[in-house]
Design an enzyme around this catalytic site. Structure first.
Site, PDB file in Angstrom:
ATOM      1  N   SER A  89       8.092 -18.093  -1.132  1.00 51.12           N
ATOM      2  CA  SER A  89       7.257 -16.964  -1.521  1.00 51.12           C
ATOM      3  C   SER A  89       7.965 -16.162  -2.615  1.00 51.12           C
ATOM      4  O   SER A  89       8.258 -16.698  -3.678  1.00 51.12           O
ATOM      5  CB  SER A  89       6.936 -16.108  -0.290  1.00 51.12           C
ATOM      6  N   LYS A 142      -9.852   6.146   1.873  1.00 47.57           N
ATOM      7  CA  LYS A 142      -8.466   6.538   2.142  1.00 47.57           C
ATOM      8  C   LYS A 142      -7.960   6.011   3.480  1.00 47.57           C
ATOM      9  O   LYS A 142      -6.750   5.844   3.662  1.00 47.57           O
ATOM     10  CB  LYS A 142      -8.350   8.076   2.096  1.00 47.57           C
TER      11      LYS A 142
END
Length: 262
Positions: A89, A142
């Protein structure tokens, strides 16, 4: 005339080890090592990277890799990466900053060219504990992926889109850095799998299996190897100084390594 040791050709070696981002590998921490590696009155013949990382932050992986390339291009110094135990990764992202990538052992692991995010859901937990949670926000999204609320389809779709964009950037980066050397199809190379060194060699993810010292001895027989430390504090010291943040770092690294069987 016999040259003094500082006048001889040299090859610099820097280790990049651990989870990328957070309290782990960050550019601000390793920058002094690379300033030294690429600096000096006499540039090195090459800079070696010993990479041992299961991944981490895409942003920090990109920053470190770009800064390594910038110095390499400015100084016209080749960079060679050596994957120790794992370069997966973000760890493989770092290795791709090099002009060549070698696995240090047939058991070295490379790849994991994908994107993952994980967390926990605590829906109903506070109610059972008799705790009232109070959150005030401005902005419709949010509270996306709030672990104390049920997941919503629109939030999953949003996260999947974000991951797809990061994955596409990762793929483009690997294709650019390994141009002409990749041998597998996209479904094999970029599905998030990890590979042992030999399979990585067959797919063009690495260029060979070699140890840094042997590489230097063969490629630069007249050069001395200069190991530049970018030290990682011992576990106990990090735990004592960092408290819960350091413990979280160790747990994150353990989870990342467990995901690829280490």
């Amino acid at each position: 005339m016999k040259l003094k040791f500082w006048q001889r050709e040299h090859v610099a070696l820097v280790r990049l080890e651990g989870v990328i981002g957070g309290r782990g590998l960050k550019w601000e921490k390793v920058r002094p090592a690379f300033d030294r590696a690429f600096g000096g009155r006499r540039p090195p013949r090459a800079v070696l990277l010993v990479v041992n990382s299961p991944g981490g932050s895409p942003m920090e992986s990109d920053v470190i890799a770009r800064e390594i390339r910038r110095r390499a291009d400015e100084k016209k110094v080749p960079v060679i990466a050596f994957v120790e135990q794992v370069g997966a990764s973000g760890g493989y992202w770092l290795a791709c900053a090099a002009d060549e990538i070698f696995a240090m052992s047939p058991m070295s692991i490379v790849g994991s060219i994908g994107v993952v995010s994980a967390g926990f859901g605590f829906v109903g937990l506070l109610d059972r504990l008799g705790v009232e949670r109070r959150v005030l926000t401005q902005g419709t999204n949010k509270m996306r992926l709030d672990p104390f609320q049920p997941q919503q389809d629109k939030d999953r779709e949003w996260l999947a889109g974000l991951q797809a964009d990061i994955h596409a950037a990762f793929i483009a980066y690997v294709k650019g850095r390994r141009a002409g050397r990749l041998k597998g199809d996209d479904d094999t190379l970029f599905n998030g799998d990890v590979f042992l060194a030999q399979k990585g060699l067959e797919l063009g993810l690495v260029d060979g299996v070699e140890l840094p010292h042997a590489y230097v001895k063969q490629r630069y027989p007249q050069a001395r190897l200069r190991v530049i430390q970018a030290p990682r504090r011992p576990l106990l010291a990090r735990l004592l100084r960092g408290g819960t943040d350091a413990l979280a770092e160790e747990m994150t690294e353990a989870l990342l390594r467990a995901r690829i069987g280490l």
